[in-house]
Design a protein around this motif. Structure first.
Motif, short mmCIF file in Angstrom:
data_model
loop_
_atom_site.label_atom_id
_atom_site.label_comp_id
_atom_site.label_asym_id
_atom_site.label_seq_id
_atom_site.Cartn_x
_atom_site.Cartn_y
_atom_site.Cartn_z
N SER A 1 10.39 -1.96 -4.61
CA SER A 1 10.39 -3.30 -3.99
C SER A 1 9.42 -3.34 -2.82
O SER A 1 8.65 -4.30 -2.66
N PHE A 2 9.42 -2.29 -2.01
CA PHE A 2 8.49 -2.20 -0.88
C PHE A 2 7.04 -2.19 -1.37
O PHE A 2 6.18 -2.90 -0.84
N SER B 1 2.37 -18.11 -1.10
CA SER B 1 2.87 -17.43 0.09
C SER B 1 3.56 -16.14 -0.32
O SER B 1 4.31 -16.11 -1.30
N ALA B 2 3.32 -15.10 0.44
CA ALA B 2 3.90 -13.80 0.10
C ALA B 2 5.38 -13.81 0.38
O ALA B 2 5.81 -14.16 1.48
N PRO B 3 6.21 -13.43 -0.58
CA PRO B 3 7.64 -13.44 -0.35
C PRO B 3 8.06 -12.32 0.57
O PRO B 3 7.55 -11.21 0.47
N THR B 4 8.96 -12.60 1.51
CA THR B 4 9.48 -11.53 2.36
C THR B 4 10.39 -10.62 1.56
O THR B 4 10.57 -9.47 1.89
N THR B 5 10.95 -11.15 0.47
CA THR B 5 11.75 -10.34 -0.43
C THR B 5 11.60 -10.88 -1.83
O THR B 5 11.36 -12.07 -2.02
N LEU B 6 11.71 -10.03 -2.80
CA LEU B 6 11.58 -10.48 -4.18
C LEU B 6 12.93 -10.87 -4.76
O LEU B 6 13.01 -11.37 -5.87
N SER C 1 -0.48 9.66 -1.12
CA SER C 1 0.31 8.49 -0.74
C SER C 1 -0.23 7.22 -1.40
O SER C 1 0.53 6.33 -1.78
N VAL C 2 -1.55 7.15 -1.54
CA VAL C 2 -2.16 6.00 -2.23
C VAL C 2 -1.67 5.98 -3.68
O VAL C 2 -1.26 4.93 -4.20
N ASN C 3 -1.67 7.12 -4.34
CA ASN C 3 -1.19 7.19 -5.71
C ASN C 3 0.27 6.78 -5.81
O ASN C 3 0.67 6.07 -6.74
N THR C 4 1.07 7.23 -4.84
CA THR C 4 2.48 6.86 -4.84
C THR C 4 2.66 5.36 -4.66
O THR C 4 3.48 4.72 -5.33
N MET C 5 1.89 4.76 -3.74
CA MET C 5 1.99 3.33 -3.49
C MET C 5 1.62 2.51 -4.72
O MET C 5 2.02 1.34 -4.84
N MET C 6 0.88 3.09 -5.65
CA MET C 6 0.46 2.36 -6.84
C MET C 6 1.43 2.48 -8.00
O MET C 6 1.24 1.82 -9.02
N HIS C 7 2.48 3.29 -7.86
CA HIS C 7 3.42 3.46 -8.96
C HIS C 7 3.99 2.13 -9.42
O HIS C 7 3.96 1.79 -10.62
#
Length: 304
Positions: A38-39, A2-7, A80-86
């Motif tokens: 985290s996001f 299950s995907a955690p709502t927070t880590l 933005s895709v590149n940023t999301m992959m950092h």
């Protein structure tokens, strides 16, 4: 899974290997970078959960590239895709280093190519920067100090707001220097030239310690929002007919340094960029053939 709502926080008895790797990776960061990463990892975990994948174990390069395609299909720009992959790429890199996985599936994943010849920030040319600095000093000494920190020393808004009187008290090898903590909590030391020192000393007045730049109305230490408002006021008073932000001043410091002939390596040190390619985006004259390296090389070996 299950995907955690927070880590964070987590229960050590129930945490998965994927979550442990995420917590370990995020522990390296703080502040806004921690929030952003985290996001980004929550998005990765959620995508894996929807596709019945463990977020770490068994992931292959094809899975990572499918996720990159998913980000693009959501309408994100290539940048933005590149940023999301950092964070995702860093997560796998350190999981591999820590021995949690045998290979890094993201290291060769193809990211969208971004073709950018110049930074898109609206900066200031030489005459506009001169006028900005002059007008800033005529408003208040605090506006003047802020303008010089941003427009000459190329500080970021948060860095300028955090400068304390004690931070520029030292002398190193005959130079008055400013100590600061920059992006990523990296310490830096830079010279304070005479015009900058005059502006800082005028702002300091009779004070001997504490935050340097104070709010023009409140008299309290400025925050980033105050810095934005003060820069906007200076730009308006200087008659600059476009939106000017604190980063515009940092941009102006770097571009004008390059225009003045400062070598790229030295401009990179001024900007405190980890990658020289970032500094290259600010070089407005790099297509100028008068500055091409063949001229210097020809002069150097002119005897042959």
């Amino acid at each position: 899974m299950s995907a955690p709502t927070t880590l964070l926080p987590f229960q050590p008895a129930t945490i998965s290997t994927a979550q442990l790797a995420a917590v370990s990776y995020l522990a390296r960061y703080s502040g806004r970078t921690h929030i952003l990463y985290s996001f980004q990892l929550r998005e990765w975990f959620s995508w894996c959960d929807r596709n019945k994948l463990d977020a770490l174990t068994g992931i292959q390069r094809a899975h990572v590239e499918l996720y990159i395609r998913h980000l693009g299909d959501r309408g994100l720009m290539d940048s933005s895709v590149n940023t999301m992959m950092h964070a995702v790429r860093g997560y796998f890199r350190f999981a591999h280093i820590d021995g949690l996985i045998t290979a890094d599936p993201a290291v060769y994943a193809r990211l969208p190519k971004i073709h950018r010849d110049e930074s898109r920030t609206q900066g200031l040319d030489r005459l506009e920067l001169i006028r900005f600095l002059q007008v800033a000093q005529s408003i208040t000494v605090h506006h003047g100090a802020l303008a010089y920190l941003l427009g000459i020393n190329a500080l970021r808004a948060s860095e300028a707001a955090a400068v304390r009187i004690e931070d520029y008290a030292d002398t190193l090898r005959g130079h008055r220097v400013l100590h600061l903590v920059g992006k990523g909590n990296k310490p830096a030391t830079m010279p304070v030239t005479v015009p900058v020192l005059r502006a800082l000393e005028a702002c300091r007045g009779q004070r001997t310690a504490g935050p340097l730049v104070l709010g023009p109305v409140s008299g309290k230490p400025v925050d980033q929002r105050d810095v934005y408002r003060m820069v906007a006021r200076i730009a308006k008073s200087a008659g600059i007919p476009r939106h000017i932000s604190p980063h515009s001043l940092r941009h102006a410091a770097i571009t004008n340094a390059l225009d003045a002939g400062v070598p790229l390596r030295d401009a990179q040190i001024l900007a405190r960029h980890a990658d020289p390619r970032t500094t290259e985006h600010y070089d407005r004259a790099r297509g100028n053939l008068d500055r091409h390296g063949v001229h210097f090389l020809t002069a150097y070996v002119a005897g042959v």
